[in-house]
Structure formats: structure tokens, C-alpha cells
Design a protein around this motif. Structure first.
Motif, PDB file in Angstrom:
ATOM      1  N   GLY A  29       0.818  -1.220   0.000  1.00 52.41           N
ATOM      2  CA  GLY A  29       0.000   0.000   0.000  1.00 52.41           C
ATOM      3  C   GLY A  29       0.842   1.257   0.000  1.00 52.41           C
ATOM      4  N   VAL A  30       1.888   1.286   0.814  1.00 55.02           N
ATOM      5  CA  VAL A  30       2.777   2.451   0.849  1.00 55.02           C
ATOM      6  C   VAL A  30       3.489   2.609  -0.496  1.00 55.02           C
ATOM      7  N   GLY A  31       3.978   1.504  -1.045  1.00 54.65           N
ATOM      8  CA  GLY A  31       4.649   1.560  -2.345  1.00 54.65           C
ATOM      9  C   GLY A  31       3.728   2.045  -3.447  1.00 54.65           C
ATOM     10  N   ALA A  32       2.480   1.590  -3.444  1.00 55.85           N
ATOM     11  CA  ALA A  32       1.521   2.032  -4.458  1.00 55.85           C
ATOM     12  C   ALA A  32       1.228   3.522  -4.321  1.00 55.85           C
ATOM     13  N   GLY A  33       1.139   4.009  -3.087  1.00 60.63           N
ATOM     14  CA  GLY A  33       0.902   5.440  -2.877  1.00 60.63           C
ATOM     15  C   GLY A  33       2.056   6.290  -3.360  1.00 60.63           C
ATOM     16  N   VAL A  34       3.267   5.870  -3.057  1.00 55.07           N
ATOM     17  CA  VAL A  34       4.455   6.608  -3.495  1.00 55.07           C
ATOM     18  C   VAL A  34       4.572   6.544  -5.014  1.00 55.07           C
ATOM     19  N   PHE A  35       4.360   5.366  -5.582  1.00 55.31           N
ATOM     20  CA  PHE A  35       4.450   5.213  -7.033  1.00 55.31           C
ATOM     21  C   PHE A  35       3.409   6.056  -7.743  1.00 55.31           C
ATOM     22  N   GLY A  36       2.197   6.083  -7.209  1.00 52.79           N
ATOM     23  CA  GLY A  36       1.127   6.878  -7.816  1.00 52.79           C
ATOM     24  C   GLY A  36       1.454   8.349  -7.887  1.00 52.79           C
ATOM     25  N   THR A  37       2.193   8.844  -6.919  1.00 50.56           N
ATOM     26  CA  THR A  37       2.610  10.246  -6.925  1.00 50.56           C
ATOM     27  C   THR A  37       3.842  10.456  -7.787  1.00 50.56           C
ATOM     28  N   MET A  38       4.802   9.575  -7.675  1.00 47.97           N
ATOM     29  CA  MET A  38       6.074   9.771  -8.366  1.00 47.97           C
ATOM     30  C   MET A  38       5.956   9.652  -9.882  1.00 47.97           C
ATOM     31  N   TYR A  39       5.110   8.760 -10.381  1.00 47.69           N
ATOM     32  CA  TYR A  39       5.057   8.638 -11.837  1.00 47.69           C
ATOM     33  C   TYR A  39       4.427   9.873 -12.466  1.00 47.69           C
ATOM     34  N   ILE A  40       3.537  10.548 -11.746  1.00 44.72           N
ATOM     35  CA  ILE A  40       2.985  11.804 -12.248  1.00 44.72           C
ATOM     36  C   ILE A  40       4.061  12.887 -12.250  1.00 44.72           C
ATOM     37  N   LEU A  41       4.887  12.933 -11.213  1.00 49.05           N
ATOM     38  CA  LEU A  41       5.960  13.929 -11.167  1.00 49.05           C
ATOM     39  C   LEU A  41       7.018  13.685 -12.236  1.00 49.05           C
ATOM     40  N   LEU A  55      -1.242  14.155 -22.675  1.00 46.09           N
ATOM     41  CA  LEU A  55      -1.034  13.048 -23.597  1.00 46.09           C
ATOM     42  C   LEU A  55      -0.041  12.041 -23.012  1.00 46.09           C
ATOM     43  N   THR A  56       1.067  12.545 -22.488  1.00 51.70           N
ATOM     44  CA  THR A  56       2.092  11.672 -21.914  1.00 51.70           C
ATOM     45  C   THR A  56       1.551  10.915 -20.703  1.00 51.70           C
ATOM     46  N   LEU A  57       0.807  11.601 -19.862  1.00 51.44           N
ATOM     47  CA  LEU A  57       0.225  10.962 -18.686  1.00 51.44           C
ATOM     48  C   LEU A  57      -0.791   9.897 -19.094  1.00 51.44           C
ATOM     49  N   GLY A  58      -1.598  10.165 -20.110  1.00 48.79           N
ATOM     50  CA  GLY A  58      -2.563   9.182 -20.596  1.00 48.79           C
ATOM     51  C   GLY A  58      -1.884   7.946 -21.163  1.00 48.79           C
ATOM     52  N   LEU A  59      -0.819   8.147 -21.936  1.00 46.83           N
ATOM     53  CA  LEU A  59      -0.087   7.008 -22.495  1.00 46.83           C
ATOM     54  C   LEU A  59       0.571   6.179 -21.401  1.00 46.83           C
ATOM     55  N   THR A  60       1.135   6.857 -20.408  1.00 47.78           N
ATOM     56  CA  THR A  60       1.776   6.153 -19.295  1.00 47.78           C
ATOM     57  C   THR A  60       0.753   5.338 -18.509  1.00 47.78           C
ATOM     58  N   THR A  61      -0.387   5.941 -18.219  1.00 52.50           N
ATOM     59  CA  THR A  61      -1.425   5.244 -17.468  1.00 52.50           C
ATOM     60  C   THR A  61      -1.978   4.070 -18.260  1.00 52.50           C
ATOM     61  N   ALA A  62      -2.171   4.250 -19.559  1.00 55.59           N
ATOM     62  CA  ALA A  62      -2.668   3.152 -20.397  1.00 55.59           C
ATOM     63  C   ALA A  62      -1.665   2.000 -20.431  1.00 55.59           C
ATOM     64  N   ALA A  63      -0.386   2.319 -20.565  1.00 56.51           N
ATOM     65  CA  ALA A  63       0.636   1.265 -20.605  1.00 56.51           C
ATOM     66  C   ALA A  63       0.671   0.491 -19.292  1.00 56.51           C
ATOM     67  N   MET A  64       0.560   1.193 -18.166  1.00 55.22           N
ATOM     68  CA  MET A  64       0.571   0.496 -16.878  1.00 55.22           C
ATOM     69  C   MET A  64      -0.678  -0.367 -16.700  1.00 55.22           C
ATOM     70  N   SER A  65      -1.821   0.099 -17.170  1.00 52.31           N
ATOM     71  CA  SER A  65      -3.055  -0.673 -17.051  1.00 52.31           C
ATOM     72  C   SER A  65      -3.009  -1.921 -17.921  1.00 52.31           C
TER      73      SER A  65
END
Length: 143
Positions: A29-41, A55-65
Motif C-alpha cells: 500500500g505504501v509503495g503504491a501510494g508513493v508510485f502513484g505520486t512519483m510517476y505523475i511527477l 497526452l504523456t500521462l494518458g499514455l503512461t497510465t494506459a501502458a501500466m493498465s
């Protein structure tokens, strides 16, 4: 019984195993919270100033999903065909490849941020503000 499907599952598992499972879930849970913030930064640092952040954020989120979805199905198929140990090793290697690529090819963005000049915005007090604007009204100013 509700979580495991096994009657008396809590009585059959040791306290040490329960602590290990709980600790792992907390760390996840802690790792997911940190990752969720860091990948946006990181996405913001890479695409900063280009006008392509969304666009970049959408592509990144789609690739992770897509990766998360495919990993589950692939893991299940590998575990059924090759066993859990082989599935773990194959998926671990598949996760290691992009991690090493990230370490080798991802540019350091903090050095670029240090080079940029700091812009300081100073608000003037009412005493420092111009006496009146064109309409004759007094207003505070930002210099």
C-alpha cells in the motif's frame, strides 16, 4: 472462511505468517501510494514545457493498465502450464527488463531543474503600491 475459503484458516496459520502477510500488504500500500505520486511527477518533468503533459500521462497510465492486465493473465497461464516457481521467475525477468532500461536510459531531471532560474514574485504592500491607476483608484500591485 470469508477471505480464504478454508474453514478455521486463522487457527491453522501461525502468528508469524499472519504478521508477514500483514506487513507485506502494508508495504504494498505504501509503495503504491508513493508510485502513484512519483510517476505523475516524473511524467511532468519529462514533458514539462512541451504542452503534452496530458497526452504523456494518458499514455503512461494506459501502458501500466495494459501491463497489469496482461501480467495477471500471463501469470495464470504460466502457473498452470509451468508451475508457480517458473511463472514467478518468468514474470520477474519480464519486470526486470524495463527496470534496468529505466535505470540506464531515463534522464536525470533534477539537474535540468537546477539550471533553470528561480522566478521570484514579490507582492508590494499598500504603501509601496502606486498612488492611483488610470481611473484614479488605488490598488495593490504585483511587481
Amino acid at each position: 472462511y470469508f477471505l480464504t475459503g478454508i474453514k478455521n484458516a486463522q487457527a491453522e496459520t501461525s502468528v508469524l505468517l499472519q504478521v508477514i502477510i500483514l506487513s507485506t500488504q502494508i508495504l504494498d500500500g505504501v509503495g503504491a501510494g508513493v508510485f502513484g505520486t512519483m510517476y505523475i511527477l516524473v511524467t511532468s518533468d519529462i514533458s514539462g514545457g512541451t504542452g503534452r503533459f496530458s497526452l504523456t500521462l494518458g499514455l503512461t497510465t494506459a501502458a501500466m493498465s495494459i501491463g497489469g492486465t496482461v501480467s495477471g493473465y500471463l501469470g495464470q497461464a504460466l502457473a498452470q502450464d509451468r508451475g508457480y516457481q517458473m511463472a514467478f521467475l518468468i514474470l520477474g525477468f519480464m519486470a526486470l527488463v524495463p527496470a534496468v532500461g529505466y535505470l540506464l536510459f531515463m534522464p536525470e531531471t533534477s539537474k535540468e531543474m537546477d539550471k533553470k532560474e528561480d522566478v521570484v514574485v514579490r507582492m508590494t504592500t499598500i504603501e509601496e503600491a502606486p498612488a492611483a491607476n488610470e481611473e484614479g483608484e488605488s490598488s495593490p500591485a504585483i511587481v
